[in-house]
Enzyme design. Structure first.
Site, short mmCIF file in Angstrom:
data_model
loop_
_atom_site.label_atom_id
_atom_site.label_comp_id
_atom_site.label_asym_id
_atom_site.label_seq_id
_atom_site.Cartn_x
_atom_site.Cartn_y
_atom_site.Cartn_z
N PRO A 108 -60.33 -58.04 -123.94
CA PRO A 108 -61.77 -58.33 -123.97
C PRO A 108 -62.23 -58.79 -125.35
O PRO A 108 -63.07 -59.66 -125.46
CB PRO A 108 -62.40 -56.99 -123.57
CG PRO A 108 -61.35 -56.31 -122.75
CD PRO A 108 -60.03 -56.73 -123.33
N GLY A 109 -61.64 -58.25 -126.41
CA GLY A 109 -62.07 -58.63 -127.77
C GLY A 109 -61.14 -59.61 -128.46
O GLY A 109 -61.32 -59.90 -129.64
N ILE A 152 -68.01 -91.36 -107.53
CA ILE A 152 -67.66 -92.43 -106.59
C ILE A 152 -67.86 -91.95 -105.14
O ILE A 152 -68.26 -92.70 -104.26
CB ILE A 152 -66.21 -92.93 -106.85
CG1 ILE A 152 -66.22 -93.83 -108.09
CG2 ILE A 152 -65.62 -93.65 -105.64
CD1 ILE A 152 -64.86 -94.25 -108.60
N GLU A 185 -54.51 -70.92 -122.41
CA GLU A 185 -53.39 -71.32 -123.28
C GLU A 185 -53.88 -72.14 -124.48
O GLU A 185 -53.24 -73.11 -124.88
CB GLU A 185 -52.31 -72.04 -122.48
CG GLU A 185 -51.60 -71.09 -121.54
CD GLU A 185 -50.35 -71.65 -120.92
OE1 GLU A 185 -49.59 -72.33 -121.62
OE2 GLU A 185 -50.15 -71.39 -119.73
C1 LIG Z 1 -58.07 -68.99 -115.29
C2 LIG Z 1 -57.60 -68.27 -116.49
C3 LIG Z 1 -56.35 -67.67 -116.49
C4 LIG Z 1 -55.91 -66.95 -117.61
N1 LIG Z 1 -54.68 -66.33 -117.57
C5 LIG Z 1 -54.29 -65.60 -118.62
C6 LIG Z 1 -53.05 -64.88 -118.56
O1 LIG Z 1 -52.30 -64.95 -117.57
N2 LIG Z 1 -52.70 -64.09 -119.61
C7 LIG Z 1 -53.48 -63.99 -120.72
O2 LIG Z 1 -53.09 -63.28 -121.65
N3 LIG Z 1 -54.66 -64.66 -120.81
C8 LIG Z 1 -55.08 -65.45 -119.78
N4 LIG Z 1 -56.28 -66.13 -119.84
C9 LIG Z 1 -57.14 -65.95 -121.02
C10 LIG Z 1 -57.16 -67.18 -121.92
O3 LIG Z 1 -55.96 -67.31 -122.60
C11 LIG Z 1 -58.38 -67.03 -122.82
O4 LIG Z 1 -59.52 -67.19 -122.01
C12 LIG Z 1 -58.40 -68.04 -123.95
O5 LIG Z 1 -57.41 -67.74 -124.90
C13 LIG Z 1 -59.78 -68.08 -124.64
O6 LIG Z 1 -60.17 -66.79 -125.01
P1 LIG Z 1 -61.62 -66.24 -124.61
O7 LIG Z 1 -61.86 -66.53 -123.18
O8 LIG Z 1 -61.72 -64.85 -125.07
O9 LIG Z 1 -62.63 -67.16 -125.41
P2 LIG Z 1 -63.06 -66.99 -126.94
O10 LIG Z 1 -61.89 -66.66 -127.79
O11 LIG Z 1 -64.24 -66.10 -126.99
O12 LIG Z 1 -63.51 -68.47 -127.26
C14 LIG Z 1 -64.69 -69.03 -126.67
C15 LIG Z 1 -64.77 -70.49 -127.01
O13 LIG Z 1 -64.89 -70.62 -128.40
C16 LIG Z 1 -64.38 -71.88 -128.79
N5 LIG Z 1 -63.46 -71.67 -129.92
C17 LIG Z 1 -62.35 -70.91 -129.97
N6 LIG Z 1 -61.79 -70.96 -131.20
C18 LIG Z 1 -62.59 -71.78 -131.94
C19 LIG Z 1 -62.57 -72.23 -133.29
N7 LIG Z 1 -61.60 -71.84 -134.14
N8 LIG Z 1 -63.55 -73.06 -133.72
C20 LIG Z 1 -64.54 -73.44 -132.89
N9 LIG Z 1 -64.60 -73.06 -131.61
C21 LIG Z 1 -63.65 -72.24 -131.13
C22 LIG Z 1 -63.69 -72.49 -127.57
O14 LIG Z 1 -64.52 -73.46 -126.99
C23 LIG Z 1 -63.54 -71.30 -126.64
O15 LIG Z 1 -63.53 -71.70 -125.28
C24 LIG Z 1 -56.74 -66.87 -118.76
C25 LIG Z 1 -58.00 -67.49 -118.77
C26 LIG Z 1 -58.43 -68.17 -117.66
C27 LIG Z 1 -59.78 -68.84 -117.69
#
Ligand SMILES: Cc1cc2nc3c(=O)[nH]c(=O)nc-3n(C[C@H](O)[C@H](O)[C@H](O)COP(=O)(O)OP(=O)(O)OC[C@H]3O[C@@H](n4cnc5c(N)ncnc54)[C@H](O)[C@@H]3O)c2cc1C
Length: 397
Positions: free
Chosen positions: A135-136, A342, A368
């Site tokens: 979560p974090g 389209i 990823e």
């Molecule tokens: C369908 C799905 C399947 C997944 N499956 C897995 C899994 O099997 N195992 C697993 O471990 N995780 C999984 N994930 C988690 C995924 O890897 C994370 O959602 C991803 O790494 C982004 O982390 P977060 O959602 O916490 O977004 P945050 O880290 O909160 O980031 C939010 C947004 O901030 C922006 N951002 C990030 N870094 C920067 C930067 N340096 N500068 C400016 N902007 C930035 C991007 O737009 C990003 O989308 C999955 C996610 C989804 C949606």
């Protein structure tokens, strides 16, 4: 698939072309985009189908452990994902997760760990999951807080993981947890955890716009034996990154499969939809859209298969894989959006293929490594090689 000319590109070998045509035939006969509303059951069924047909042998490494080859053939993985994504988003997801979830075992497992898990993954009997995000801690994965404390019996695991694909249906999870050998990314280790472990719980099932099994998992005093540790102590972050490195290019390939399908659907619709006394495709504005779509798909495909080919030559592809993932996922989103346009109102009708693709592509720009993270990876790589290649100035000159 509408356009398979890319298979003539020099990136491929005869075995890749044979794989592509065999898989395309199988996918057309056996898969469809619409599936049962019970996504867990649909996913488990597809994994079994993929295993029985032999496609999952490509997802694991080691002939002795059910793999087709001793190392992962990135081009084969990309062709598989592109072809499956064209036909069914859920089939692509199921294939990808068998690879990503077991990838760390293929790369870093002991012979015993490989023997215990990989043959079952390849047969589609065991479902795999990769548990890094919390979560974090998402984009900043190295800040993860889940902890595996060493004690006389092995390790005691506490914490939470979220957004886990296959969460709730997986037979094992590769979990990354802090073991404290050093601060930050050098104090993390990887473990193989089975859901029957006391203290393991599915805390929440997560529902997203393109349904697939996804969950938040909690660990409360889960006792792990030392034999469940995967890779060296403190090397867990490296294990995670090496696994992602193999599969990141394949995310680009999946996006290509979605984009090509949207393009094929758009071509069909534009040439058959009549308006103002001619077909939609007769208008130059439509032709400009089609030209943009075709060109951007080819550009993304060139980046994707360059990265896959380089990796298969044993090269590091951190920058190339990031370029491929960023370009292919962003391109696919635009191509699919143009296809929906389209189609007109029919494009947003629930169940229409382009409507499904519109939902299916969106998470690929986030997981990823979000596009912004790929931008950082590319820029960092370019700046590093620029600085390394600067001439050394003599202080006296
Ligand atoms: C369908 C799905 C399947 C997944 N499956 C897995 C899994 O099997 N195992 C697993 O471990 N995780 C999984 N994930 C988690 C995924 O890897 C994370 O959602 C991803 O790494 C982004 O982390 P977060 O959602 O916490 O977004 P945050 O880290 O909160 O980031 C939010 C947004 O901030 C922006 N951002 C990030 N870094 C920067 C930067 N340096 N500068 C400016 N902007 C930035 C991007 O737009 C990003 O989308 C999955 C996610 C989804 C949606």
């Amino acid at each position: 698939m509408a356009d398979r000319n890319f298979l003539d590109w020099p990136f491929f070998e005869p075995r890749h072309r044979a794989l592509a045509s065999e898989l395309q035939r199988w996918a057309t006969e056996n898969l469809s985009r619409s599936h049962d509303h019970d996504v867990d059951a649909a996913c488990s069924k597809i994994v079994r189908q993929l295993g029985a047909a032999g496609w999952l042998k490509h997802a694991v490494a080691g002939k002795a452990y059910g793999g087709l080859e001793d190392s992962i053939d990135t081009r084969a993985i990309c062709i598989l994902r592109e072809t499956l994504a064209y036909q069914s988003g859920l089939a692509d997801f199921s294939f990808a997760m068998q690879g990503l979830g077991s990838g760390a075992i293929s790369l870093f497992g002991t012979p015993e760990q490989k023997a215990a898990y990989l043959p079952r993954v390849a047969d589609g009997i065991a479902i795999a999951a990769f548990a890094l995000s919390e979560p974090g801690a998402g984009s900043d994965a190295a800040s993860l807080q889940c902890e595996a404390r060493a004690d006389a019996r092995g390790f005691v695991l506490n914490g939470e993981k979220t957004w886990l694909s296959n969460g709730g249906i997986a037979d094992f999870y590769v979990v990354f947890a802090r073991t404290g050998e050093a601060p930050g990314s050098r104090g993390i280790s990887a473990f193989i955890v089975e859901p029957a472990t006391p203290g393991f719980a599915v805390a929440e099932r997560i529902h997203i716009m393109a349904p697939h099994p996804l969950a938040r998992i909690s660990f409360t005093n889960c006792l792990l034996s030392s034999s469940q540790r995967l890779g060296a102590p403190g090397q867990g972050f490296k294990v995670a990154m090496a696994t992602l490195d193999v599969f990141r290019t394949s995310v680009a390939a999946a996006a290509l499969g979605f984009a090509r399908r949207a393009f094929a659907e758009a071509l069909r619709r534009a040439t058959t939809r009549k308006m103002f006394g001619q077909s939609l495709a007769d208008f130059q504005i439509t032709q400009a859209k089609l030209a943009e779509m075709a060109t951007s798909i080819d550009a993304a495909a060139l980046l994707t298969y360059r990265s896959a080919w380089l990796r298969d030559q044993g090269r590091r592809v951190t920058v190339e894989a990031a370029m491929a993932k960023m370009t292919a996922t962003e391109t696919a989103q635009k191509v699919i959006d143009a296809a929906v346009q389209i189609f007109g109102a029919q494009g947003v009708a629930a169940g229409e293929i382009v409507e499904q693709l519109y939902r299916e592509i969106r998470p690929l720009r986030i997981y990823e490594g979000a596009t912004e993270v790929q931008q950082l990876v590319i820029a960092r790589g370019i700046l590093k090689s620029f600085q390394e290649n600067q001439p050394v100035h003599d202080a006296n000159s």
